[in-house]
Design an enzyme around this catalytic site. Structure first.
Site, PDB file in Angstrom:
ATOM      1  N   SER A 187      14.071 -20.587 -58.131  1.00 38.51           N
ATOM      2  CA  SER A 187      13.175 -20.978 -56.882  1.00 38.51           C
ATOM      3  C   SER A 187      11.728 -20.667 -57.295  1.00 38.51           C
ATOM      4  O   SER A 187      10.863 -20.131 -56.743  1.00 38.51           O
ATOM      5  CB  SER A 187      13.303 -19.575 -56.183  1.00 38.51           C
ATOM      6  OG  SER A 187      14.886 -19.688 -55.669  1.00 38.51           O
ATOM      7  N   HIS A 227      24.215 -25.084 -67.527  1.00 35.59           N
ATOM      8  CA  HIS A 227      23.562 -24.626 -66.483  1.00 35.59           C
ATOM      9  C   HIS A 227      24.613 -23.571 -65.622  1.00 35.59           C
ATOM     10  O   HIS A 227      26.021 -24.163 -65.742  1.00 35.59           O
ATOM     11  CB  HIS A 227      23.195 -25.922 -65.548  1.00 35.59           C
ATOM     12  CG  HIS A 227      22.358 -25.477 -64.243  1.00 35.59           C
ATOM     13  ND1 HIS A 227      22.993 -25.164 -63.210  1.00 35.59           N
ATOM     14  CD2 HIS A 227      20.886 -25.310 -63.976  1.00 35.59           C
ATOM     15  CE1 HIS A 227      22.071 -24.711 -62.376  1.00 35.59           C
ATOM     16  NE2 HIS A 227      20.717 -24.893 -62.909  1.00 35.59           N
ATOM     17  N   GLY A 233      17.998 -21.682 -56.177  1.00 37.39           N
ATOM     18  CA  GLY A 233      18.005 -22.599 -54.901  1.00 37.39           C
ATOM     19  C   GLY A 233      18.129 -21.499 -53.377  1.00 37.39           C
ATOM     20  O   GLY A 233      18.448 -22.093 -52.519  1.00 37.39           O
ATOM     21  N   ASN A 255      14.735 -30.263 -63.068  1.00 28.27           N
ATOM     22  CA  ASN A 255      16.423 -30.348 -63.016  1.00 28.27           C
ATOM     23  C   ASN A 255      16.470 -30.999 -61.587  1.00 28.27           C
ATOM     24  O   ASN A 255      16.739 -30.407 -60.676  1.00 28.27           O
ATOM     25  CB  ASN A 255      16.884 -29.165 -63.324  1.00 28.27           C
ATOM     26  CG  ASN A 255      18.459 -29.226 -63.064  1.00 28.27           C
ATOM     27  OD1 ASN A 255      19.067 -30.411 -63.012  1.00 28.27           O
ATOM     28  ND2 ASN A 255      19.267 -27.988 -63.021  1.00 28.27           N
ATOM     29  N   GLU A 289      17.879 -18.114 -66.014  1.00 27.36           N
ATOM     30  CA  GLU A 289      17.847 -18.393 -64.637  1.00 27.36           C
ATOM     31  C   GLU A 289      18.925 -17.542 -64.015  1.00 27.36           C
ATOM     32  O   GLU A 289      20.124 -17.648 -63.986  1.00 27.36           O
ATOM     33  CB  GLU A 289      18.502 -19.804 -64.541  1.00 27.36           C
ATOM     34  CG  GLU A 289      17.777 -20.993 -65.059  1.00 27.36           C
ATOM     35  CD  GLU A 289      18.046 -22.383 -64.357  1.00 27.36           C
ATOM     36  OE1 GLU A 289      16.952 -22.890 -63.838  1.00 27.36           O
ATOM     37  OE2 GLU A 289      19.037 -22.689 -64.494  1.00 27.36           O
ATOM     38  N   LYS A 296      19.337 -32.349 -60.769  1.00 26.92           N
ATOM     39  CA  LYS A 296      20.715 -32.121 -60.385  1.00 26.92           C
ATOM     40  C   LYS A 296      21.536 -33.284 -59.752  1.00 26.92           C
ATOM     41  O   LYS A 296      21.335 -34.385 -60.443  1.00 26.92           O
ATOM     42  CB  LYS A 296      21.049 -31.042 -59.273  1.00 26.92           C
ATOM     43  CG  LYS A 296      20.191 -29.665 -59.864  1.00 26.92           C
ATOM     44  CD  LYS A 296      20.277 -28.589 -59.001  1.00 26.92           C
ATOM     45  CE  LYS A 296      19.648 -27.182 -59.627  1.00 26.92           C
ATOM     46  NZ  LYS A 296      19.801 -25.859 -59.003  1.00 26.92           N
ATOM     47  N   GLU A 305      25.654 -23.766 -62.661  1.00 25.28           N
ATOM     48  CA  GLU A 305      26.493 -24.738 -61.711  1.00 25.28           C
ATOM     49  C   GLU A 305      27.714 -25.306 -62.576  1.00 25.28           C
ATOM     50  O   GLU A 305      28.576 -25.536 -62.006  1.00 25.28           O
ATOM     51  CB  GLU A 305      25.342 -25.644 -61.014  1.00 25.28           C
ATOM     52  CG  GLU A 305      24.815 -25.110 -59.858  1.00 25.28           C
ATOM     53  CD  GLU A 305      23.414 -25.724 -59.514  1.00 25.28           C
ATOM     54  OE1 GLU A 305      23.258 -27.061 -59.933  1.00 25.28           O
ATOM     55  OE2 GLU A 305      22.696 -24.801 -58.914  1.00 25.28           O
TER      56      GLU A 305
END
Ligand code: PGA
Length: 252
Positions: free
Chosen positions: A214, A99, A175, A12, A169, A14, A101
């Site tokens: 991660s 996702h 991250g 991904n 996730e 992003k 985000e």
């Protein structure tokens, strides 16, 4: 691993990457040799702006490309939005939906994510539906309840013509360099598998369950070896071909 399931290693990117710098993607394509592509599927989810060129670069390879979002409709008066038809037109075969985000930055609800996934599946493509608890929810011991609600409300009732993939996730692991313990991942994935079997019957056994948050070359073998972990969704470590291929090599 789940017996009988071909793992999926998905990147991904992003909001990273330019058409003027596609070399990492070319290395991934060139290094994804038949010996490995027989064992795993590789998917790279790119910014919309890179899809057309990436589609050309990967068209005669085993590498699949995907997008990171889409609109629920196929066309119409939706300024600034992109549909699955447009994504497919670039040669992409998958879309990440829900996702964390997007849930946070754009307030996407489970119901909206479900509609987006339905559009992708109806088109015959792969919908990678993301779920996962926040740090606060984890500390409250609510992880499995959160996962159940997210799966109930954001996973469509049918895969239609496409493929449902679910990525677990934990938001606090994205991250941050932090990862859950092996037993926590195992518990979450076992729970997801049981839920899917209860809801979809035998078909629930064939749904690929990815872990994301991660993942890097140094922890991939341990994470990918967990029961019911059928691959990974990788952010930061998917931007560099060496790291991404290092994670794929776990399956050699
Ligand atoms: P990360 O991101 O690998 O950089 O933690 C994972 C993701 O957001 O899909």
């Amino acid at each position: 691993m789940t017996p009988g399931i071909k793992p999926l290693v998905a990147g991904n990117w992003k909001m990273n990457g330019l058409n003027s710098a596609m070399d990492e993607l070319e290395v991934m394509r060139d290094q994804f040799k038949p010996g490995l592509s027989a064992k795993i599927d590789m998917l790279i989810c790119l910014p919309f702006t890179m899809l057309a060129k990436a589609g050309e670069l990967t068209s005669r390879s085993a590498v699949k490309i995907g997008a990171q979002n889409c609109h629920k409709e196929i066309k119409g008066a939706h300024t600034g939005d992109i549909s699955i038809e447009m994504i497919a037109d670039c040669g992409a075969e998958a879309v990440i939906v829900g996702h964390s985000e997007r849930r946070t930055d754009h307030g996407e609800s489970n119901a909206q994510i479900c509609e987006k996934a339905q559009s992708v599946l109806h088109w015959g493509h792969m919908a990678v539906i993301c779920i996962g608890e926040s740090d606060e929810q984890r500390k409250q011991g609510a992880t499995l309840d959160v996962l159940k609600k997210q799966m109930t409300e954001s996973v469509p009732g049918s895969a239609d013509n496409g493929e449902i993939v679910i990525a677990y996730e934990p938001i606090w692991a994205i991250g941050t360099g932090l990862t859950p313990t092996v037993s926590d991942v195992e518990e979450a994935h076992q729970f997801m598998r049981s839920y899917l079997i209860e809801r979809f019957g035998e078909a629930g056994n064939a749904i690929r369950l990815l872990y994301g948050g991660s993942v890097k070359p140094s922890n991939a073998a341990e994470l990918m070896g967990i029961n019911n972990v059928d691959g990974a969704l990788i952010g930061g470590a998917s931007l560099k071909a060496d790291d991404f291929l290092g994670i794929c090599a776990t399956y050699q």
